[in-house]
Each structure stands twice: as C-alpha cells, then as structure tokens.
Design an enzyme around this catalytic site. Sequence first.
Site, PDB file in Angstrom:
ATOM      1  N   ASP A 110       5.729  22.100  12.863  1.00  7.20           N
ATOM      2  CA  ASP A 110       6.518  20.922  12.493  1.00  7.20           C
ATOM      3  C   ASP A 110       7.466  20.494  13.605  1.00  7.20           C
ATOM      4  O   ASP A 110       8.612  20.125  13.355  1.00  7.20           O
ATOM      5  CB  ASP A 110       7.288  21.174  11.197  1.00  7.20           C
ATOM      6  CG  ASP A 110       8.172  22.417  11.278  1.00  7.20           C
ATOM      7  OD1 ASP A 110       8.262  23.005  12.365  1.00  7.20           O
ATOM      8  OD2 ASP A 110       8.774  22.776  10.254  1.00  7.20           O
ATOM      9  N   LYS A 161      20.794  29.904  12.640  1.00 11.13           N
ATOM     10  CA  LYS A 161      21.255  28.804  11.790  1.00 11.13           C
ATOM     11  C   LYS A 161      22.733  28.929  11.434  1.00 11.13           C
ATOM     12  O   LYS A 161      23.111  29.158  10.292  1.00 11.13           O
ATOM     13  CB  LYS A 161      20.394  28.708  10.529  1.00 11.13           C
ATOM     14  CG  LYS A 161      18.947  28.331  10.829  1.00 11.13           C
ATOM     15  CD  LYS A 161      18.122  28.107   9.588  1.00 11.13           C
ATOM     16  CE  LYS A 161      16.703  27.697   9.967  1.00 11.13           C
ATOM     17  NZ  LYS A 161      15.849  27.458   8.788  1.00 11.13           N
ATOM     18  N   ASP A 221      12.625  19.237  16.496  1.00  5.55           N
ATOM     19  CA  ASP A 221      12.237  19.768  15.198  1.00  5.55           C
ATOM     20  C   ASP A 221      12.316  18.609  14.204  1.00  5.55           C
ATOM     21  O   ASP A 221      13.385  18.034  13.998  1.00  5.55           O
ATOM     22  CB  ASP A 221      13.189  20.891  14.782  1.00  5.55           C
ATOM     23  CG  ASP A 221      12.984  21.305  13.331  1.00  5.55           C
ATOM     24  OD1 ASP A 221      11.996  21.998  13.061  1.00  5.55           O
ATOM     25  OD2 ASP A 221      13.811  20.922  12.487  1.00  5.55           O
TER      26      ASP A 221
END
Length: 838
Positions: A110, A161, A221
């Site tokens: 992705d 993250k 992304d």
Amino acid sequence: MSRKYKAVMLAGGFGTRIQPLTHSIPKPMLPVVNLPMMEHTLNRLIEVGIDEVVILLYYKPEIIKNHFGDGSDRGIKIHYVLPDDDYGTAGAVGLAREYLDAPFIIVSGDLVTDFDFKKIFDYHESKNSKLTITLTSVENPLQFGVVIVNEEGKIEKFLEKPSWGEVFSDTINTGIYVIEPEILNYIPVKENFDFAKDLFPLLMKEGIDLMGYNAHGYWRDVGNPDSYREVHDDILSERLDFKIPGKKIEKSDGTLWLTGESDIDESVEIVGNVVIGDNVVIGKGTRLVNTVIGDNVTIGEWSHIRNSVLWHDIKIGKKFILDNGVICNDNVIGDNVTAKAGLILAEGCTVGKLVRFEQDVTIWPEKEIEPAAIVNRNVIWGSKYKNSIFQYGSVVGKSNVELSCEMATKLAEAFASHLPVGSTVMVGRDHDKSSRMLKRAFLGGLLSAGINVIDLKSAPPAVVRYAISRDPSIVGGAYMRRNLYDTTSTEINFFNEDGLRIDNNTAKSIEKAFFNEKFRRVEFPKIGAIHERLDGEECRDYRKELEQHIDQKLLRSKNIRIAVDLMHGITGEVFPKILSDLGIDNITLNAHPESVTFSNLEHIVKRSKNDLSKIVPALELDGGFAIFAGGQRLAIVCDKGNFFDKIEGLSIVLTLLDMEAKAQGRKMKVFLPTWAPDIVDHKHLIIERGVYSNFKADKLKEYDLIATIDGNFAFTDFTLHRDAMYATLKILELLIKHDVKLSELGAKVHPFYYRHVKIDCPQAKKGKMMRKFIELAKGKKHSTVDGVKIWESDTEWVLMIPDSYGDYLNLYFQAIDGYVGEQLYQKYIDLIDRWMKE
C-alpha cells in the site's frame, strides 16, 4: 546487486484509515492510475530481477489472488500465504519461511515509491548486513517508525508509530526491509510478533546490528483519502519517476494516456496529464485537467473535472463539475451536479439532478442523494472521523451532528465485538439530554452483540469508574457527558475492567471494527439484558467506601467549615450527602443540574472564583473548593479568599503530601506530566514525570498520587482515577493532621515563571519542528520522553510537544523569575518563527 533475491509483499491490511475507499476492496488493490497500487511496486521489483514473490494476504484475499494469479503471465512465480489469525507483521512473514531460503526484500503493498531497489540491495551487500531498514524523511512521521542512525549507518534508536510528543526525528522506517533468511529463526511460529516492537529490539539485544539505508526519491504511504488524492496529484504533476500506463497522445495543453478503446468527442479539452481507460464515453465540451478515468465510464457533455480520480462503471450526466474528488465504482450521477473540492463518493451511490456538494464531503456506500439536495456534511458521520475517532480513550463530537444515535450504536457494537458474549459492562451519563439520548442508542448496540448492561443512569463518573473497578464481573464501561469545553458537543468515555480509560491499542482495535463494521449480531436467546439501578446502590457503596478511607474522627475533631461550588455538575447528587455524613459544616453552591447552556467554561470559572473569594473570608471559612461539572477537576480557594491558580494548587497539594511522607517516615511516589514544574524540591517525595495514558492498574498502584497541572488529582489509596470529591476530603484531612492553613501554604509557594502557549503549526511542519528542537538539544541536558525538553540551566527549561489532534505546538516554559522567563520565551518563539519560514 551480486546475489539473487526474493520478495515478500504485505497485502493484508484492512485499510481502516482510508475508509470508505476500502469498503469492498483491500487497500493494496486501490486503483492508482487505473492499476492496483501494489501492481506498480511489483512491476518495479520485476525490473530489478525479482522472479519469485510471496504475497501475504488477510483482508479480502480472493480479490488479490484472482487478479495476480500464479504470476506466470508476468514471468514470475507467486506464492500466497493466508494466516489464520493476526500474527503481526513479522509473525505473518514467518509463516512464509518455507519459500524464503534466500535473502529477500519486504515491501508493503500500500505504498507508491520510485526508490531504486537495486541501490538498496547494493547497500545491504556492502554492509554485510543481516537486516537492512530503508529510511526516508517525511513531514508527518506519526504513522511510521521514527529512526536515528549513526555515521556508519547502524540504527541507534527507533520508536514505532509515536505520538507527536514522542517524535525525535523526521527520518522514518519505510517498511522496506532486506533480510537474510537466518533472521527468520528469531521469529516464533504462530505468535503475534511485530518487526518494530518485537524483532528489532530482540536482534539488538542479541548483538545483531540493524543497518539503515537513507533512500532518496519519492515514497508515500497511501494511508488515508487525502494521501490517495495527493499521490495522484504527484504522479500527474510528474513529481516522481512513474510509468503511466497506456498509449501516449500529445495534446495542445497536455497529454492524453489511453489504455483502451474509448469514444472521446473531439471538442474535449485535455489539460495536464489525463489517463482514460477502456470503453469510456466523454461528451462534447468537456474539460479534463489532471484526471484519471477508469473503465466503462460515461461523462455527459459540458462537464468540468479537475484533479480527480474516477474508478470504473460510472455514469455521469451533463454539466458535472468536480474538483479534487474521488468517485468510486458503480455510481450514477445526474445532470448539473456540482462538487466542490474534496468529494469522496463511495461505491453504489445514486446522486440526483442539481445536487450540490460542499467542500470535503464523504458519502459512504449505497446511499441515495435526492435531487436538488445541498450536502454540507458527511452522509453517515462527521468529517472529523475520516481517519481517527478516538482521542485519549474518548470519542468527542457535535451532539446529534457528528455524534449521532447511529454512530453511538455502531461505537457500542464495535466496543462489544471485543468482549465475550454474555459479559457485563456498566454505563452511566450526566444530566444533559444529549447524553441521555446517546446512551440509549449505545445500549442498543451493546445488547445486540450479546452484552449485558448495568445502567446507572445519571451518576458521577467517579462513581461509575469506582463501581467498575470493584466488581470483577464487569469487563468494561462507558460514560456519556457534555463536553466541558464545548457545550454543544458530547463525549463518550470508554473504560477497561479497572475503570481506567482504554489504552491506545484498544482504541485502535475498536476503531478498526467500527470502520469495517465487523460487528457481532447474536441469536435471539443471547441478546443482552439491561439491569437498571434505580435505588442508587452504587452511589451508596461509593459513599461508604470513600468515608472509610477518610479519617472521620480527625475531621470531626476540628469544626472545619468550607464552601463548595459544584458548578451545576453531576456531583450534586452525591457530595453534599458525603459532607453531611462526615459532619463537615459546609455551604454548597450550584448543587442542582443547570438546564441553561453556558457559552464557555471561562464564564463558569469566573463566576465560581468571584463567589468563593467573597464567601470564604466573609464567613471566616477554612477554605473553598470548586468541583468542575465532570467531578474530576478541582480548584482551591484559601481561607483569605485567594483563588489559587493551577500551578499554585498543585504546589499546595505536593507540599501537603510532602508533610505526610515526612510524618510517616517514608518516601511517597508521585507521577506528574512532563510539563509540570520542577523548580520546587520536595525532599520526601519521589516525583516521576512522563506519560501514563497507557499505564496498567498495577503500574499506577506504585504511586501515592497521580496529578496534572489542571487540578486533577488521583490519590491511589482510594482510586486510580481522578476524583475531585475524594481529593477535596483528602486535602482537608491533611490540613487538619498537619495543623496548617491553606493561606499559610499559599504564602510559602515560591514565585517563579511558568508559561504555556500554543503556536500555530500545520501537520506538515510538525516533524520538522521536532527535528530542529532535537538538533538544538545536542550538547545540552534534554529529554524526549514526551516531546523535546531542553534545559538551559538547572531551573530554566522549555518543552515543545506537537499537539496530537490540533494544528499547533504546545510550548511550556519554566524559569526562576519573569525576566529570565520572558527572555527564554522570546528566544524560542523567534527560533520557531525562523524555522517555519525556512
């Protein structure tokens, strides 16, 4: 590149943040210039000699398998691996170990990139690396792993993250790894195991160097609808090395790329790069600017489409105007429809004639828009929920607009889907009519998923959380209340089995179920039951337990007299009774629910400050306490009528606890946020500063007090959550025990400079600001626990934390006095202003 490599493509993500585009197709299959996104990456891998590929599947696997087949038509061999559970990124790759007997590259399906894969392989070989992570710099690093490497390319630090407060670099992990096959031995079989959280720390612990290659070029992304539009804009504006498919036809003002046979009127105007698929009909007078159109699309005459992406099987009437939009499959749009910038029209919708879409509207699948409608908000839920709905364990939205009954029901269903059938949760609310409405909708969602509910109706959140934590049969809870800072909004707070707010991982899991509508609907016999509490049992239990934790004999030994302003909040049903039981002489203000909606919190605080500051000294009371509407936040007024600010209030509570620790002959532990002042030394307290939002109950129990600078106090001898009622009584107990007055404590508070400001900063520049602060911090005492904190001396520091949800930076300053503080403030304001303009 002297060795033979294989490739692993990760294609199992749900695409939660990019909904509704992924409503019926997996994210790697989203069309990018009319080809599935992952197909572009696969083609680049084939170009550098990759001829064997493993594709890891999970969400809607048949769509990917049907498209790519066994790979023979591309001259490669494709293996598919479909895990039977969620084993994490590394765990899923470990399931493919039978195919990975040679070094291999891992690439996400992705993303869109023009990285030179050959250079990545060459770097891996030159370093004789066992595992190489491909790095790049981005403006917004929140959704990625942040990395720091040394001069030799060895990775020294990384964090997966992070929040804005944890970001220490804008160099991120792209998720492209080159790995030697022996590394698979460190990945357990059929266990949840993540690359960044598990494998990388394990390898570093084992002494295996992780190398980082800084790749140059384009990398994106495609994680949300905005990035999906932006990647098309980048391609059509030729900002990356990208092979646009189709036959190239030069036009006077642009280039047309045809990938099939289509009927395009000769009067159609092509501006920039326009890609058109097979069996497309475009009427006369139409103008297309930097647009992609898929197969089987009909566009009526005199339409204007700009910077947009149209998928397949779409029928559009005449005079259609679209700017920066995405039209998904199987849509029918009538004549004279206008869509301002940002429309996302999910699949299977019907739009009537003369409809007008305002800016940034999302229409979810299978919706019908009536003719001549003016659509100015999302159909299903509000625009703020495009990407993320949770903020610190809560969902906040405009009452009955963003946070509707439909949304409340679906949130409950998503919450329930993570709980066992037949389990029990506790739900409560405040007096607000919106809270009552949303709670009833929420209950329906829980019941449909087979969850039993104990409904406390209206009760303070402290009572609800206390009751949850004390009953082992309750697995969680929720509380609806009017937002303290915006009275037109409602918030739903979610709690775990300990009565604590759910952590980030749980919130993300609920969010995934919410967007994918992965709800559990039980059979009739298993539908949940509601147990209403009409007799106030939980409130009585709370009062009884609270009173047992307070030294009643001590309180009664001195005829203490106080004023309490309950600010028309929910505590009016409980706290006056507690004060009466304990024999505390009191004057209670505003104990009844207020039906009038105040314009803002500032008005309420100002009125309370004015009232208590006059009443306390006039009646010679021992103090005044303002308990905010939610029952969590507390403000203090001394016996002289002085209203303590947030910093003074915290200092007074810490001083009282320091006295208590000295009297007990032990050190007491306190946890404060990183931005809390530290200029005052409390000799008998061990004060830790950091972020506790994801702490478990066992960790919180290590501390005697958990506090903020906003008047929130959790004395853990009674409860682990903020409770202004208990905090008020605990402060009174300590005042009597140590024979001290609030005014005496206030007089001893050392004056110093402390300031919090918010500086406007777009999301795109937050990563840069973090990097600049970290560069400035080199050679100085600093911390990156939460944001970047830089000490200029033992007493002067600045802390910068990019806000997680708003477009601004939080700056905190501490200094010994106002003169030094203002110099420090101006220095960093000037630096940020200069960095913003660079």
